[in-house]
Design a protein around this motif. Structure first.
Motif, PDB file in Angstrom:
ATOM      1  N   ASN A  80       0.820  -1.214   0.000  1.00  0.00           N
ATOM      2  CA  ASN A  80       0.000   0.000   0.000  1.00  0.00           C
ATOM      3  C   ASN A  80       0.852   1.261   0.000  1.00  0.00           C
ATOM      4  O   ASN A  80       0.499   2.269  -0.625  1.00  0.00           O
ATOM      5  CB  ASN A  80      -0.938  -0.005   1.206  1.00  0.00           C
ATOM      6  CG  ASN A  80      -2.084  -0.993   1.060  1.00  0.00           C
ATOM      7  OD1 ASN A  80      -2.424  -1.385  -0.060  1.00  0.00           O
ATOM      8  ND2 ASN A  80      -2.652  -1.407   2.165  1.00  0.00           N
ATOM      9  N   GLU A  81       1.981   1.196   0.714  1.00  0.00           N
ATOM     10  CA  GLU A  81       2.879   2.345   0.737  1.00  0.00           C
ATOM     11  C   GLU A  81       3.397   2.668  -0.661  1.00  0.00           C
ATOM     12  O   GLU A  81       3.465   3.836  -1.072  1.00  0.00           O
ATOM     13  CB  GLU A  81       4.059   2.050   1.676  1.00  0.00           C
ATOM     14  CG  GLU A  81       5.015   3.209   1.870  1.00  0.00           C
ATOM     15  CD  GLU A  81       6.112   2.898   2.864  1.00  0.00           C
ATOM     16  OE1 GLU A  81       7.140   3.600   2.842  1.00  0.00           O
ATOM     17  OE2 GLU A  81       5.952   1.943   3.656  1.00  0.00           O
ATOM     18  N   ARG A 101       0.502   4.173  -2.691  1.00  0.00           N
ATOM     19  CA  ARG A 101       0.254   5.571  -2.343  1.00  0.00           C
ATOM     20  C   ARG A 101       1.319   6.493  -2.921  1.00  0.00           C
ATOM     21  O   ARG A 101       1.037   7.580  -3.406  1.00  0.00           O
ATOM     22  CB  ARG A 101       0.191   5.730  -0.828  1.00  0.00           C
ATOM     23  CG  ARG A 101      -1.093   5.207  -0.196  1.00  0.00           C
ATOM     24  CD  ARG A 101      -1.219   5.687   1.231  1.00  0.00           C
ATOM     25  NE  ARG A 101      -0.147   5.162   2.074  1.00  0.00           N
ATOM     26  CZ  ARG A 101      -0.204   4.022   2.743  1.00  0.00           C
ATOM     27  NH1 ARG A 101      -1.298   3.267   2.669  1.00  0.00           N
ATOM     28  NH2 ARG A 101       0.807   3.631   3.496  1.00  0.00           N
ATOM     29  N   SER A 102       2.573   6.036  -2.867  1.00  0.00           N
ATOM     30  CA  SER A 102       3.678   6.879  -3.344  1.00  0.00           C
ATOM     31  C   SER A 102       3.639   7.088  -4.855  1.00  0.00           C
ATOM     32  O   SER A 102       4.170   8.063  -5.369  1.00  0.00           O
ATOM     33  CB  SER A 102       5.017   6.269  -2.941  1.00  0.00           C
ATOM     34  OG  SER A 102       5.264   5.061  -3.643  1.00  0.00           O
ATOM     35  N   ALA A 141      -4.555   4.429  -5.715  1.00  0.00           N
ATOM     36  CA  ALA A 141      -5.358   4.261  -4.496  1.00  0.00           C
ATOM     37  C   ALA A 141      -5.213   2.855  -3.972  1.00  0.00           C
ATOM     38  O   ALA A 141      -5.192   1.893  -4.730  1.00  0.00           O
ATOM     39  CB  ALA A 141      -6.831   4.565  -4.779  1.00  0.00           C
ATOM     40  N   SER A 142      -5.096   2.721  -2.622  1.00  0.00           N
ATOM     41  CA  SER A 142      -4.954   1.384  -2.026  1.00  0.00           C
ATOM     42  C   SER A 142      -6.317   0.833  -1.647  1.00  0.00           C
ATOM     43  O   SER A 142      -7.308   1.526  -1.674  1.00  0.00           O
ATOM     44  CB  SER A 142      -4.088   1.466  -0.782  1.00  0.00           C
ATOM     45  OG  SER A 142      -4.653   2.320   0.153  1.00  0.00           O
TER      46      SER A 142
END
Length: 328
Positions: free
Chosen positions: A318-319, A322-323, A327-328
């Motif tokens: 997820n990180e 996001r980066s 969208a997670s």
């Protein structure tokens, strides 16, 4: 929505496959065997997760083809993570690993460079990886138990010493210091319970019978878990600086029995401290309390249980998403 995972493993069975299966149960990502000939043309999705062990993918530990396959395959996924179960082998100059280590390091480095995040099981492995690429989401977590994680740890224990694992791992316990395990069990009134596939050394197997060890053979995970929950001690001969990748030590610790490590160097590694969360050899048993050590072993284990590994992989995926604005 949570990211979907596709999990790739070496062919065959063993600790890496067990790890990938248990993690995959929670990630809804059953392991897919990866060989040079595997048809991956239909694979794509959110997160590609490679469980890397060089010797699992190639008998000499140099699967050069794997790097090229991952280089192509990762372009069809939004993120690519690697679980480094192993990095490279080492040996004296007369061993083949001495001459192959350079190639093995190169493969590990190239997979690291391709990855968006990674996880490994030893602090030393983590330092090696970080020295080559720092700005990547990562975790260092010792392995978890492949035979269960009881919620409650029973204090009422039988005078049993379990020797669990593969034939070679168990043989090392029985051969340590000329069979000290048998003398220790006799002095302390313990019954040895041998659990695992048959020993390959016929003479050693016969010695177990002579010493009145209870030989169970290979058992299903729930049966092993029940036995560990009742036992007082578990013996393992293993380098302490590699013990964090031992599924046997993880199983002992998860079940709260007192692990006995047999090695010639007991310096602290990966949070493991001699005579705190394991006993440093049979001679140290007289100065330690099995229940206390077992409780400390369980406390060491809990931060890297199965759920901790699953959560770490999800969080890192997820990180990355996001980066990159996904969208997670």
């Amino acid at each position: 929505m949570r990211a979907s995972f596709t999990s790739l493993v070496p062919p065959g069975f063993g600790g890496v496959r067990d790890y990938a299966t248990l993690v995959g149960n929670s990630l809804h990502a059953p392991p897919l065997e990866m060989t040079r000939a595997t048809d991956v043309s239909a694979l794509s999705g959110d997160c590609l997760l490679l469980h890397f062990s060089g010797y699992g993918f190639q008998k000499r530990g140099i699967p050069l083809w794997l790097v090229e396959h991952m280089r192509t395959l990762r372009t069809r996924f939004k993120s690519f993570g690697v679980v480094f179960h192993e990095l490279y082998a080492s040996s004296p100059p007369w061993g083949s690993a001495f001459w192959l280590a350079g190639w093995q390091k190169r493969i590990a480095r190239e997979l690291l460079d391709l990855s968006d995040f990674w996880l490994t099981n030893r602090e030393e492995s983590g330092r090696w990886l970080l020295a080559r690429r720092e700005a990547t989401p990562h975790r260092v977590l010792p392995v978890f138990s492949n035979v269960g994680e009881p919620t409650l740890i029973e204090a009422d224990r039988a005078p049993h010493m379990v020797v669990f694992g593969g034939p070679g791992v168990r043989a090392n316990v029985y051969l340590w210091a000329g069979g000290e395990v048998f003398d220790c069990a006799r002095r302390r009134g313990l019954v040895i319970h041998d659990k695992g596939p048959p020993l390959q050394d016929a003479a050693l197997a016969e010695r177990l019978v002579q010493k009145k060890a209870v030989v169970h053979g290979k058992l299903a995970a729930p049966e092993v878990s029940r036995a560990l929950s009742r036992a007082s001690y578990g013996a393992l001969s293993y380098p302490v600086d590699y013990a964090s990748k031992s599924g046997v030590l993880a199983a002992y610790s998860a079940h709260g029995l007192c692990p006995i490590l047999l090695w010639n160097d007991y310096r602290p590694h990966d949070g493991l401290v001699a005579n705190v969360n394991y006993v440093a050899g049979f001679a140290a048993l007289d100065a330690t309390d099995a229940w206390t050590i077992g409780q400390e072993a369980r406390r060491w284990y809990e931060p890297h249980c199965v759920d901790a590994h699953v959560d770490a992989l999800r969080q890192m995926s997820n990180e990355v998403r996001r980066s990159t604005g996904i969208a997670s």
